[in-house]
Design an enzyme around this catalytic site. Structure first.
Site, PDB file in Angstrom:
ATOM      1  N   LYS A  63       0.669  -1.377   0.011  1.00  0.00           N
ATOM      2  CA  LYS A  63       0.042   0.016  -0.012  1.00  0.00           C
ATOM      3  C   LYS A  63       0.888   1.250   0.223  1.00  0.00           C
ATOM      4  CE  LYS A  63      -3.824  -2.326   2.110  1.00  0.00           C
ATOM      5  NZ  LYS A  63      -4.554  -2.590   3.693  1.00  0.00           N
ATOM      6  N   HIS A 112       0.260  -7.341  17.803  1.00  0.00           N
ATOM      7  CA  HIS A 112      -0.539  -8.226  17.646  1.00  0.00           C
ATOM      8  C   HIS A 112      -1.364  -8.548  18.993  1.00  0.00           C
ATOM      9  CE1 HIS A 112       2.208 -11.030  19.318  1.00  0.00           C
ATOM     10  NE2 HIS A 112       2.992 -10.641  18.236  1.00  0.00           N
TER      11      HIS A 112
END
Length: 124
Positions: A63, A112
């Site tokens: 991206k 995470h």
């Protein structure tokens, strides 16, 4: 002053990567991750969590580059997450990803939880 060329972020559900690992195993790993990434993740207590963080990082880099994966020649293994001795992650670019980045550097942050992995990348 840093010249920002791109920014990318990605969030991955760990159970989806766990399912890919269970269903496609080594084929999924070899298509998506470098040998170094596989060695690191497979040695971890929960490999799926670490694979998910790296998957998110690869998406975030794509991206930031503005190419996506499989577009303009960029493939999964062109983007590699490596770790310094102190544990700090960084990105190595290969092939088409390196060509698209030019002289730019990728800065990365990984995180995470039990269920989600996230990565943010700044291309500067």
């Amino acid at each position: 002053m840093m010249d920002v060329q791109g920014i990318g972020i990605d969030l991955v559900e760990i159970h989806r990567i766990r399912e890919m690992l269970e269903r496609h195993g080594q084929r999924f790993k070899e298509r998506t991750f470098t040998a170094g990434e596989m060695a690191y993740c497979d040695a971890c207590a929960d490999p799926a969590m670490n694979y998910a963080a790296r998957f998110a990082a690869k998406e975030a880099v794509a991206k930031a580059l503005g190419t996506g994966i499989w577009a303009e020649g960029v493939i999964w293994t062109d983007i590699e997450v490596v770790r310094a001795e102190n544990g700090k992650p960084s990105i190595l670019l290969h092939g088409a990803a390196k060509i698209h980045a030019g002289e730019a550097t990728c800065l990365v942050s990984l995180t995470h939880t039990k269920d989600l992995a996230m990565a943010q990348v700044l291309l500067a």
